[in-house]
Design an enzyme around this catalytic site. Structure first.
Site, PDB file in Angstrom:
ATOM      1  N   ARG A 103       0.711 -25.350 -14.698  1.00 26.41           N
ATOM      2  CA  ARG A 103       1.603 -26.329 -15.327  1.00 26.41           C
ATOM      3  C   ARG A 103       2.019 -25.893 -16.718  1.00 26.41           C
ATOM      4  NH1 ARG A 103      -0.608 -30.843 -12.074  1.00 26.41           N
ATOM      5  NH2 ARG A 103       0.357 -32.820 -12.446  1.00 26.41           N
ATOM      6  N   ARG A 171      -3.371 -44.684  -7.506  1.00 27.25           N
ATOM      7  CA  ARG A 171      -3.877 -43.971  -8.677  1.00 27.25           C
ATOM      8  C   ARG A 171      -3.633 -44.804  -9.924  1.00 27.25           C
ATOM      9  NH1 ARG A 171      -1.982 -37.766  -8.611  1.00 27.25           N
ATOM     10  NH2 ARG A 171      -1.738 -38.226 -10.817  1.00 27.25           N
TER      11      ARG A 171
HETATM   12  P1  AMP Z   1      -1.905 -34.578 -10.437  1.00 34.06           P
HETATM   13  O1  AMP Z   1      -2.872 -35.159  -9.444  1.00 34.06           O
HETATM   14  O2  AMP Z   1      -1.535 -33.155 -10.104  1.00 34.06           O
HETATM   15  O3  AMP Z   1      -0.703 -35.438 -10.700  1.00 34.06           O
HETATM   16  O4  AMP Z   1      -2.696 -34.509 -11.825  1.00 34.06           O
HETATM   17  C1  AMP Z   1      -3.202 -35.665 -12.449  1.00 34.06           C
HETATM   18  C2  AMP Z   1      -3.453 -35.380 -13.912  1.00 34.06           C
HETATM   19  O5  AMP Z   1      -4.438 -34.325 -14.038  1.00 34.06           O
HETATM   20  C3  AMP Z   1      -2.265 -34.887 -14.691  1.00 34.06           C
HETATM   21  O6  AMP Z   1      -1.446 -35.962 -15.152  1.00 34.06           O
HETATM   22  C4  AMP Z   1      -2.933 -34.131 -15.828  1.00 34.06           C
HETATM   23  O7  AMP Z   1      -3.457 -35.034 -16.796  1.00 34.06           O
HETATM   24  C5  AMP Z   1      -4.111 -33.469 -15.127  1.00 34.06           C
HETATM   25  N1  AMP Z   1      -3.759 -32.143 -14.580  1.00 34.06           N
HETATM   26  C6  AMP Z   1      -3.636 -31.790 -13.268  1.00 34.06           C
HETATM   27  N2  AMP Z   1      -3.317 -30.497 -13.152  1.00 34.06           N
HETATM   28  C7  AMP Z   1      -3.232 -29.993 -14.405  1.00 34.06           C
HETATM   29  C8  AMP Z   1      -2.917 -28.725 -14.934  1.00 34.06           C
HETATM   30  N3  AMP Z   1      -2.623 -27.674 -14.145  1.00 34.06           N
HETATM   31  N4  AMP Z   1      -2.937 -28.578 -16.268  1.00 34.06           N
HETATM   32  C9  AMP Z   1      -3.245 -29.600 -17.093  1.00 34.06           C
HETATM   33  N5  AMP Z   1      -3.528 -30.846 -16.657  1.00 34.06           N
HETATM   34  C10 AMP Z   1      -3.526 -31.050 -15.321  1.00 34.06           C
END
Ligand code: AMP
Length: 266
Positions: A103, A171
């Site tokens: 990301r 979520r």
């Molecule tokens: P997601 O389930 O992919 O939407 O991720 C949920 C949350 O986890 C995000 O809003 C970030 O706070 C954190 N997160 C997930 N993947 C990453 C990443 N590659 N880098 C930084 N934070 C992450």
């Protein structure tokens, strides 16, 4: 896709990545790839598991603060967690689908310098739909297998996952403010290095809309719930959108064209 066994064999051991904004369907496409034998490695799921299993550690407390605000968890926490997953035997043997990582440009640099990615799937979803899909579509996810549902693609039985009978939850970070923040971060930090990725790996676009366009009202959109539905494109027109089954079919066709057709030609 007619021959699933052929596709399974062709994709075995492949290192793949799904790329796109929050709410574009990375989780569901990852599940489709997992059904072909790849290991699903999701940074969001890995972080949530870390926080759930070890809530009192400094690392978890720090991570949870960022996650609640919809901000990126710092690289020094995320990168080691993901690289450790990717180095596991099951990923080396079966291949993997990486979801939610990288990301940031630094994350991408670490990943591409250490792992050769065979295919990046860029999930192209009209921006206006993303917030709509997560918030108005009332997104819910399976706690066990992470399959995502919405009012457009509802489960057969409310609260229960079609695939594994796991419990469906909403979520806590799926609210307007946090999703807007996550979308903004995607635009500012993540989307920018797609160009870098294109230099290092094969990127295939997987669009979610069907090409024919038509003006259609919201009532009709609700009526189409769970099948093919309509979405406003970023250009302001309305386009037909594929549902979960439609996207799966499109994905499997693309995989066959990428991994089976060229091999037969050689
Ligand atoms: P997601 O389930 O992919 O939407 O991720 C949920 C949350 O986890 C995000 O809003 C970030 O706070 C954190 N997160 C997930 N993947 C990453 C990443 N590659 N880098 C930084 N934070 C992450």
């Amino acid at each position: 896709m007619e021959n699933m066994e052929e596709l399974r064999a062709a994709i075995k051991g492949k290192k793949t990545l799904v790329f796109g904004p929050p709410g574009c369907g990375k989780g569901n496409r990852s599940k489709d790839l997992e059904a072909l034998g790849l290991v699903h490695v999701s940074s969001g799921i890995a972080l949530r598991a870390k926080v759930r299993d070890d809530p009192d550690s400094e690392l978890s407390k720090k991570a949870v603060d960022f996650m609640k605000r919809g901000e990126l968890v710092p690289d020094d926490i995320v990168v080691p967690i993901i690289m450790e997953h990717l180095n596991r035997d099951e990923c080396r043997k079966n291949g993997f689908v990486l979801d939610g990582f990288p990301r940031t440009k630094d994350q991408a640099d670490v990943l591409f310098s250490q792992v050769g990615i065979d295919l990046v799937l860029y999930l192209d979803v009209p921006h206006k739909f993303l917030l709509y899909g997560i918030v108005e579509g009332n997104r819910r996810l399976c706690v066990d297998c992470a399959t995502g549902y919405s009012d457009f693609d509802p489960p057969r039985k409310e609260g229960v996952c079609d695939k594994c009978a796991g419990k469906l939850i909403k979520r806590t970070d799926d609210n307007v403010k946090t999703v807007e923040n996550r979308l903004k971060l995607y635009e500012e930090q993540t989307k920018l290095f797609l160009r870098d990725i294109e230099i290092k790996a094969t990127v295939e676009i997987l669009p979610i809309t069907v090409s024919d366009e038509e003006v259609i009202d919201d009532k009709y959109l609700k009526k189409l719930k769970g099948r093919v539905y309509w979405v406003q494109t970023d250009q302001g027109s309305k386009a037909r959108m594929l549902n979960l089954e439609g996207m799966k079919k499109r994905l499997y066709n693309l995989l066959a064209e990428t991994f089976i057709v060229p091999a037969k030609r050689d």
